[in-house]
Motif scaffolding. Structure first.
Motif, PDB file in Angstrom:
ATOM      1  N   ARG A  81       6.518  -6.486  -2.813  1.00  0.00           N
ATOM      2  CA  ARG A  81       7.213  -5.996  -2.557  1.00  0.00           C
ATOM      3  C   ARG A  81       8.744  -7.041  -2.521  1.00  0.00           C
ATOM      4  O   ARG A  81       9.391  -5.926  -1.680  1.00  0.00           O
ATOM      5  CB  ARG A  81       6.950  -5.053  -1.831  1.00  0.00           C
ATOM      6  N   GLU A 117      -0.298  -1.176  -5.696  1.00  0.00           N
ATOM      7  CA  GLU A 117       0.513  -1.816  -5.900  1.00  0.00           C
ATOM      8  C   GLU A 117       0.110  -2.984  -6.848  1.00  0.00           C
ATOM      9  O   GLU A 117       0.743  -3.701  -8.131  1.00  0.00           O
ATOM     10  CB  GLU A 117       1.976  -1.921  -5.686  1.00  0.00           C
ATOM     11  N   CYS A 434       0.574   3.750 -12.645  1.00  0.00           N
ATOM     12  CA  CYS A 434       0.844   3.403 -11.979  1.00  0.00           C
ATOM     13  C   CYS A 434       0.840   3.843 -10.327  1.00  0.00           C
ATOM     14  O   CYS A 434       0.151   4.409 -10.749  1.00  0.00           O
ATOM     15  CB  CYS A 434       2.298   3.386 -12.322  1.00  0.00           C
TER      16      CYS A 434
END
Ligand code: GUN
Ligand code: ZN
Length: 459
Positions: A81, A117, A434
């Motif tokens: 992130r 992620e 995703c």
């Protein structure tokens, strides 16, 4: 059994980087049974050699190129992130960007989101094997191993250890590190596709007592890897020298605890010395070269030629999130560009050298050279299918390539995650879905899918 049909490029030889030869086979067939390549040859020959009446499925990958799955020898799971923060040198970036984010992984819920992620980022970039810097929190490391197992990617990872110089929430003690590591290793090491890696963050944030605890974990977890950072930026090297006054050099801060051996991968090694290269070579250790990260943080230009001349093994690392993304295609290109910028000190790299760095060199660095890294008979079918969209520059380039090596150069230069038509690990297609889903990119392959889940201050 499944036959994968396509133009297969790999680098199965033992040449050193700088002299690597390409194996290119147009209209090849790879027969895969139980995840392993059991026959390989011209499509007609392999099909002709099958027993008549037997059932086999053919996965047609003739558009584009089939390459071995990519191996990332250095990447940080908690940093997905914070990718893309520009303009800072290493220690400032750690303090202002990476470490505050890493502290958030104390929450296992938060860590689960990040892990999903991160694993998506790996797979979507064609990375099938990775040596992963985990988290400072055992619960977050657990969450990572769970996500990797769910996706079906090969990983080595572990609890990150620090006992000084970082924000208090990220610190541990030698005893606690040992206990939590053993607990994690019992749960994950050599289960499925996972292995445990001993990962002190860097000797700047690890006391001798903590490095000794790392050594105990390495001894007690048979087959564990060791990885950390070394000689990345000038400021970091100077800080480490000030902390370890009796060490010969930065590599020695690890070596004097028995942490440097054939199971060792040290990231960066930009500002290295001849004694360190001699030692790394003698120990059979590998260096993870992270060219995008070195450029983004302004750490320096990697002396690849000196590594190769000393016989030090080198693999490639994306170093997400100081690096610029997950793609080892991009990383290979950046490695090439870096050597160009070094002029006569640089090592000229060819497309086969770059493919080797992104596949077989990584597999060998991670101790998986007998299992993955190329698509020979006896290896696992870990593969990535480069299938550009019609009319895109990569598609145009591949259609006009003068040779297989030329096509590979174009693929290494131009491939992005959007150009990947499928990724397989151990014969299973891993889904490129995703965590916040969009349309599936592999519609025509879906038919063949058997498995869809496949401190204080630093400066
Ligand atoms: N040295 C210690 N920690 C890190 C990190 O997270 N990234 C990089 N690039 N270097 C480090
Ligand atoms: Zn790193």
């Amino acid at each position: 059994m499944t036959i994968f049909r396509g133009t297969v490029l790999d680098t199965p030889g033992d040449e050193v980087v700088g002299t690597v030869r390409l194996r290119a086979q147009p209209d090849a067939a790879l027969l895969v049974e139980g995840g392993m390549v059991t026959a390989r040859g011209a499509f007609a020959d392999v099909v002709g050699g099958l027993p008549s009446g037997g059932h086999h499925e053919v996965v047609d990958l003739r558009e584009g190129l089939v390459l071995p799955g990519l191996v990332d020898a250095h990447v940080h799971y908690p940093q997905v992130r914070v990718l893309g923060a520009l303009g800072m040198p290493l220690l400032q970036w750690l303090e202002e960007c990476a470490l505050p984010e890493e502290a958030r992984l104390e929450s296992v819920d938060y860590a689960r989101g990040v892990a999903a992620e991160f694993v998506h980022g790996l797979v979507a970039a064609g990375t099938t094997t990775a040596l992963v810097f985990g988290s400072h929190f055992a619960g977050a490391v657990d969450a990572f191993f769970e996500a990797a197992a769910r996706a079906g990617v090969r990983v080595a990872a572990g609890l990150v250890a620090s006992d000084r110089a970082l924000p208090r929430a990220l610190l541990t003690t030698p005893d606690r590190y040992y206990e939590e590591s053993l607990h994690l290793a019992r749960r994950w090491h050599r289960t499925g596709l996972a292995r445990y890696a001993v990962t002190p963050r860097f000797s700047y944030s690890a006391s001798d007592a903590l490095l000794a605890a790392c050594s105990s974990v390495l001894t007690d977890v048979d087959g564990a890897l060791f990885t950390s950072h070394v000689n990345e930026s000038n400021a970091e090297v100077a800080a480490v020298a000030a902390l370890f006054r009796t060490a010969d050099n930065y590599v020695d801060t690890y070596d004097r605890h028995g942490l440097v051996g054939p199971h060792t991968v040290l990231a960066h090694n930009v500002h290295t010395t001849t004694p360190e290269l001699t030692l790394l070579s003698a120990r059979g250790s590998a260096v993870a070269h992270c060219p995008s990260s070195n450029a983004a943080l302004g750490s320096g230009l990697f002396p690849l030629r000196r590594h190769v001349e000393h016989g030090v093994r080198v693999a490639l690392g994306s170093d997400v999130g100081a690096g610029t993304g997950f793609s080892l295609f991009k990383e290979a290109l950046q490695a090439y560009l870096t050597q160009r910028l070094l002029g006569t000190e640089g090592l000229p790299l060819t497309a086969p050298d770059l493919l080797h760095l992104a596949t077989r060199s990584g597999a060998e660095a991670l101790g998986l050279g007998d299992e993955v890294g190329d698509l020979s008979v006896g290896k696992q079918f870990d593969a990535v299918w480069v299938r550009p969209r019609r009319g895109d520059p990569l598609d145009v380039g591949l259609r006009h390539a003068a040779s297989a090596e030329d096509a590979l150069g174009r693929a290494l230069t131009l491939t992005t995650p959007a150009d990947l038509g499928g990724v397989w690990v151990g014969g299973q297609q891993v889904s490129i879905v995703c965590p916040s889903p969009r349309a599936s990119p592999t519609t025509h392959l879906a038919r063949h899918q058997r498995h869809s889940h496949p401190h204080d201050r630093l400066e």
